[in-house]
Enzyme design. Structure first.
Site, PDB file in Angstrom:
ATOM      1  CE  LYS A 167      -4.430  -1.571   1.611  1.00 32.40           C
ATOM      2  NZ  LYS A 167      -5.514  -1.470   2.576  1.00 32.40           N
TER       3      LYS A 167
ATOM      4  CE  LYS B 189      -6.123  -8.084  -1.976  1.00 28.90           C
ATOM      5  NZ  LYS B 189      -5.661  -7.590  -0.676  1.00 28.90           N
TER       6      LYS B 189
ATOM      7  CE  LYS C  73     -13.388  -2.925   0.582  1.00 28.27           C
ATOM      8  NZ  LYS C  73     -12.967  -2.647   1.976  1.00 28.27           N
TER       9      LYS C  73
HETATM   10  P1  TYM Z   1     -10.876  -5.130   3.930  1.00 29.24           P
HETATM   11  O1  TYM Z   1     -11.838  -4.037   4.175  1.00 29.24           O
HETATM   12  O2  TYM Z   1      -9.789  -4.907   2.925  1.00 29.24           O
HETATM   13  O3  TYM Z   1     -11.638  -6.438   3.492  1.00 29.24           O
HETATM   14  C1  TYM Z   1     -12.736  -6.920   4.228  1.00 29.24           C
HETATM   15  C2  TYM Z   1     -12.706  -8.437   4.239  1.00 29.24           C
HETATM   16  O4  TYM Z   1     -12.756  -8.944   2.910  1.00 29.24           O
HETATM   17  C3  TYM Z   1     -11.673  -9.865   2.701  1.00 29.24           C
HETATM   18  N1  TYM Z   1     -11.223  -9.746   1.307  1.00 29.24           N
HETATM   19  C4  TYM Z   1     -11.145 -10.781   0.464  1.00 29.24           C
HETATM   20  N2  TYM Z   1     -11.431 -12.093   0.620  1.00 29.24           N
HETATM   21  C5  TYM Z   1     -11.254 -12.895  -0.457  1.00 29.24           C
HETATM   22  N3  TYM Z   1     -10.811 -12.437  -1.658  1.00 29.24           N
HETATM   23  C6  TYM Z   1     -10.508 -11.134  -1.858  1.00 29.24           C
HETATM   24  N4  TYM Z   1     -10.093 -10.693  -3.043  1.00 29.24           N
HETATM   25  C7  TYM Z   1     -10.673 -10.235  -0.760  1.00 29.24           C
HETATM   26  N5  TYM Z   1     -10.478  -8.901  -0.593  1.00 29.24           N
HETATM   27  C8  TYM Z   1     -10.814  -8.621   0.682  1.00 29.24           C
HETATM   28  C9  TYM Z   1     -10.605  -9.404   3.670  1.00 29.24           C
HETATM   29  O5  TYM Z   1      -9.697 -10.451   3.951  1.00 29.24           O
HETATM   30  C10 TYM Z   1     -11.419  -8.993   4.878  1.00 29.24           C
HETATM   31  O6  TYM Z   1     -11.743 -10.131   5.669  1.00 29.24           O
HETATM   32  N6  TYM Z   1      -7.736  -4.905   7.829  1.00 29.24           N
HETATM   33  C11 TYM Z   1      -9.036  -5.386   7.385  1.00 29.24           C
HETATM   34  C12 TYM Z   1     -10.194  -4.853   8.195  1.00 29.24           C
HETATM   35  C13 TYM Z   1     -10.061  -5.012   9.664  1.00 29.24           C
HETATM   36  C14 TYM Z   1     -10.251  -6.216  10.401  1.00 29.24           C
HETATM   37  C15 TYM Z   1     -10.049  -5.860  11.761  1.00 29.24           C
HETATM   38  C16 TYM Z   1     -10.569  -7.527  10.042  1.00 29.24           C
HETATM   39  C17 TYM Z   1      -9.754  -4.020  10.549  1.00 29.24           C
HETATM   40  N7  TYM Z   1      -9.756  -4.534  11.809  1.00 29.24           N
HETATM   41  C18 TYM Z   1     -10.146  -6.804  12.773  1.00 29.24           C
HETATM   42  C19 TYM Z   1     -10.674  -8.465  11.064  1.00 29.24           C
HETATM   43  C20 TYM Z   1     -10.454  -8.116  12.406  1.00 29.24           C
HETATM   44  C21 TYM Z   1      -9.241  -4.962   5.938  1.00 29.24           C
HETATM   45  O7  TYM Z   1      -8.633  -4.029   5.475  1.00 29.24           O
HETATM   46  O8  TYM Z   1     -10.242  -5.634   5.317  1.00 29.24           O
END
Ligand code: TYM
Length: 344
Positions: free
Chosen positions: A115, A207, A210
């Protein structure tokens, strides 16, 4: 671990373009875990501002994720749905974890490297410290299970390291204050099923994300049936028909991705999907995938739109959830302060 009450926590960033990866990798798991667990699901707005956000878009995106949670089937009365910034203890515990985590641990985080890109000096301190906040999100509730996609695995390992180091560093105080052998559980990642890493529809080595500039690279949860059909028809494939065995997907990332998506949406294994479609060409398989995607995502997208027309309701859900989350967070934060020796 058995001494801890089982509790699920997970979060999704309100950064727009909620897509099929988020849905299959995370949100569908959130929905099914409510049957067996007490669950806390968080719209992580404090994480979102680690990169610049437009305030009006941040508001809209926070409500979009909230609507997606509810439309997918999470019950906001039984479980807790809230946005992170309404519970100050997340940031408070994150500071303490900044003092527990080691710089060397954070230097290994691949997501920060991706990032921040080449201009690392110009990345925010928040982007660097992000995994400590993520650990705080989970551990402020002393949550034991965390459903996430594959890309969050390294962050979860760091959360476990932080919990373990806190338990070790303060073991005497933890015992003296009557909290037994360990204060924090070591949270377990739940990364399961055929779609833990959904790939871009345009490039099977990247991957689904977003932030991909090409909207054709992802299926957004709120896409219309026409758009879903168009994107799947345009999705990159190879010239061979589908194999009958999963071994035949090994060097075919795009085929593997589409089969994985089909399997997850149909709640089947890759083997079952190939038993049916082995030998079929992609035009046949893609038609079936369009039908299935529209069948599964269509009603969720429609319900999201309906909910997004009622901000008063969505904001009420978040406020109510935050109120209930705060009760747990405040109690645990008080105990952490006691363990650390802060005069209260
Ligand atoms: P974020 O917002 O990027 O994504 C949310 C969830 O979606 C999953 N994900 C995917 N799973 C499969 N294939 C993909 N291409 C894909 N893209 C995203 C992510 O693994 C996630 O589960 N850091 C985290 C948010 C967060 C969090 C937490 C999660 C903040 N605090 C505490 C768990 C526990 C994030 O940026 O997710």
């Amino acid at each position: 671990m058995s001494e801890f009450h089982e509790r699920v926590f997970s979060g999704v960033q309100p950064t727009g373009n909620l897509h099929l990866g988020n849905y299959l990798g995370a949100i569908t798991k959130f929905v099914s875990l409510q049957k067996t667990h007490e669950c806390i699901y968080c719209v992580v707005d404090l994480h979102a501002i680690t990169v610049p956000q437009d305030p009006l878009e941040l508001q809209a995106n926070t409500r979009e994720v909230t609507a997606a949670f509810i439309a997918a089937g999470i019950d906001p009365h039984k479980q807790i749905i809230f946005n992170q910034s309404q519970v100050a203890e997340h940031a408070e515990l994150a500071w303490i974890f900044n003092c527990v985590a080691r710089i060397g641990w954070l230097n290994r985080m691949t997501q920060f490297k991706e990032k921040a890109g080449k201009d690392r000096e110009n990345a925010s301190i928040g982007l660097y410290a992000y995994p400590a906040l993520m650990a705080a999100d989970i551990l402020i509730y002393r949550a034991t299970h965390v459903p996430v996609g594959e890309d969050q695995k390294q962050h979860l390992e760091l959360a476990r390291d932080i919990a373990q180091k806190f338990n070790n560093d303060f073991s005497e105080s933890i015992a003296r204050n009557g909290f037994g052998g360990a204060y924090f559980p070591l949270p377990e990642p739940l990364i399961q099923g055929p779609a833990t890493r959904v790939m871009s529809l345009r490039d099977g080595s990247k991957k689904m994300s977003k932030s991909d500039p090409s909207d054709n690279s992802r299926l957004n949860i709120s896409d219309s049936a026409e758009l879903i059909a168009q994107k799947i028809r345009k999705a990159k494939t190879d010239p061979e028909p589908l194999p009958s065995e999963t071994a035949g997907l090994a060097k075919r990332p795009e085929a593997d991705n589409l089969v994985g998506i089909y399997a997850a949406l149909a709640e089947q294994s890759r083997e079952e999907v190939l038993a049916r479609f082995g030998g079929a060409n992609f035009s046949t398989f893609k038609s079936a995938l369009v039908d299935l995607s529209v069948e599964k995502l269509g009603p969720i997208g429609a319900e999201m739109k309906r909910l997004q027309g009622d901000n008063v309701y969505l904001d009420q859900v978040l406020r109510d959830g935050a109120g209930r989350a705060r009760v747990i967070a405040a109690e645990n934060m008080g105990q952490v302060k006691q363990i650390l020796g802060f005069v209260r």
